[in-house]
Scaffold this motif. Structure first.
Motif, PDB file in Angstrom:
ATOM      1  N   LYS A  30      35.163  43.136  29.786  1.00 62.12           N
ATOM      2  CA  LYS A  30      35.173  44.518  29.276  1.00 62.12           C
ATOM      3  C   LYS A  30      35.198  45.496  30.450  1.00 62.12           C
ATOM      4  N   ASN A  31      36.129  46.418  30.397  1.00 62.16           N
ATOM      5  CA  ASN A  31      36.197  47.491  31.385  1.00 62.16           C
ATOM      6  C   ASN A  31      35.100  48.506  31.082  1.00 62.16           C
ATOM      7  N   GLU A  32      34.240  48.764  32.075  1.00 60.69           N
ATOM      8  CA  GLU A  32      33.072  49.618  31.829  1.00 60.69           C
ATOM      9  C   GLU A  32      33.466  51.054  31.499  1.00 60.69           C
ATOM     10  N   GLU A  33      34.578  51.517  32.079  1.00 57.77           N
ATOM     11  CA  GLU A  33      34.983  52.905  31.847  1.00 57.77           C
ATOM     12  C   GLU A  33      35.630  53.079  30.475  1.00 57.77           C
ATOM     13  N   SER A  34      36.605  52.192  30.153  1.00 52.00           N
ATOM     14  CA  SER A  34      37.348  52.361  28.899  1.00 52.00           C
ATOM     15  C   SER A  34      36.709  51.627  27.722  1.00 52.00           C
ATOM     16  N   GLY A  35      35.884  50.623  28.034  1.00 49.09           N
ATOM     17  CA  GLY A  35      35.307  49.810  26.964  1.00 49.09           C
ATOM     18  C   GLY A  35      36.265  48.772  26.410  1.00 49.09           C
ATOM     19  N   LYS A  36      37.491  48.735  26.962  1.00 49.31           N
ATOM     20  CA  LYS A  36      38.497  47.781  26.473  1.00 49.31           C
ATOM     21  C   LYS A  36      38.418  46.470  27.248  1.00 49.31           C
TER      22      LYS A  36
END
Length: 257
Positions: free
Chosen positions: A77-83
């Protein structure tokens, strides 16, 4: 920032359709500043475990969590985008310095060129900065006068010292050593171990596979004994060498001490 740098959970690695259990449900955690020394007979799984930490060997099951990220997963999971995005294993490997038995220096390049290649290519470090850093590191291991030499002009011990400081050029968070002295003549072993002792004294997190029991005893803050792909006993050097409990460990120490 968590003290826990690497966590190995229930890792299994099998070969030959499961007949050979190189790693048989191994779990351990490594904290920042630890010097963890892996000992055990040949074929016990030590090098497989070490090489699994940066996925040079990919486990069949289990997880390896490095700086909070499970690097055995294909997506994270990308911490910035949540994706969910594809895991960039090379980005994590940059933070893990690796030193092998054989020095793996490029023979057609000078020592300086060997040292500055990765930081300039991967980290986009300016050449002047990389050369300055390389000279400082070479000075630390007594080889600043060899920057213009080629690997063929160096002894085995000198090459291994260069291999160590070349890994340090990437400013790793942990150094992984896979039997770094086993290919050296006996009189050259000490000079390489001295460099590793210096790193440990500076607080570098290290995981070391070695047959050098003196180093394990003197420098390690935790010694792990492996046999048959299993982690059979771990503890302080004092515990392992003075009051071993596992029968396999007792047998091993009776042969090597």
């Amino acid at each position: 920032m968590s003290d826990k740098l690497i966590e190995v959970k229930n890792v299994k690695k099998y070969y030959n359709k499961g007949e050979i259990k190189a790693l048989d449900d191994v779990s351990l955690s490594i904290n920042r500043g630890d010097v963890v020394v892996l000992i055990g007979p040949s074929g016990s799984g030590k090098s497989t475990l070490l090489r699994s930490l940066n996925l040079l060997e990919r486990p069949d099951s289990g997880s390896i969590i490095f700086e909070g990220v499970d690097i055995t997963k294909k997506k994270v999971k990308n911490e910035e985008s949540g994706k969910m995005v594809k895991l960039d294993i090379d980005m994590h490997r940059q933070k893990m310095g690796m030193v092998f038995q054989h020095f793996n220096l490029f023979p057609h390049m000078t020592i300086m060129q060997n040292m500055i290649l990765a930081p300039m290519e991967v980290k986009k470090m300016p050449k002047e900065q990389a050369e300055k850093m390389a000279l400082e590191l070479l000075a630390k291991v007594g080889l600043e006068d060899r920057a213009g030499a080629y690997p063929i002009q160096l002894s085995g011990g000198q090459k291994q010292r260069v291999a160590i400081v070349r890994a340090l050029m990437m400013e790793p968070d942990v150094m992984l050593f896979d039997e770094p002295t086993s290919a050296l003549d006996p009189e050259m072993v000490g000079e390489v171990l001295d460099v590793m002792k210096g790193l440990a004294a500076e607080g570098m997190t290290m995981v070391v596979v070695t047959h050098e029991m003196g180093f394990a005893r003197e420098v390690g803050n935790r010694v792990i004994f492996m046999a048959d792909g299993k982690l059979l006993e771990q503890g302080s050097p004092e515990d392992i060498f003075k009051s071993p409990e596992n029968p396999r460990l007792k047998e091993f120490l009776s042969k090597v001490l």
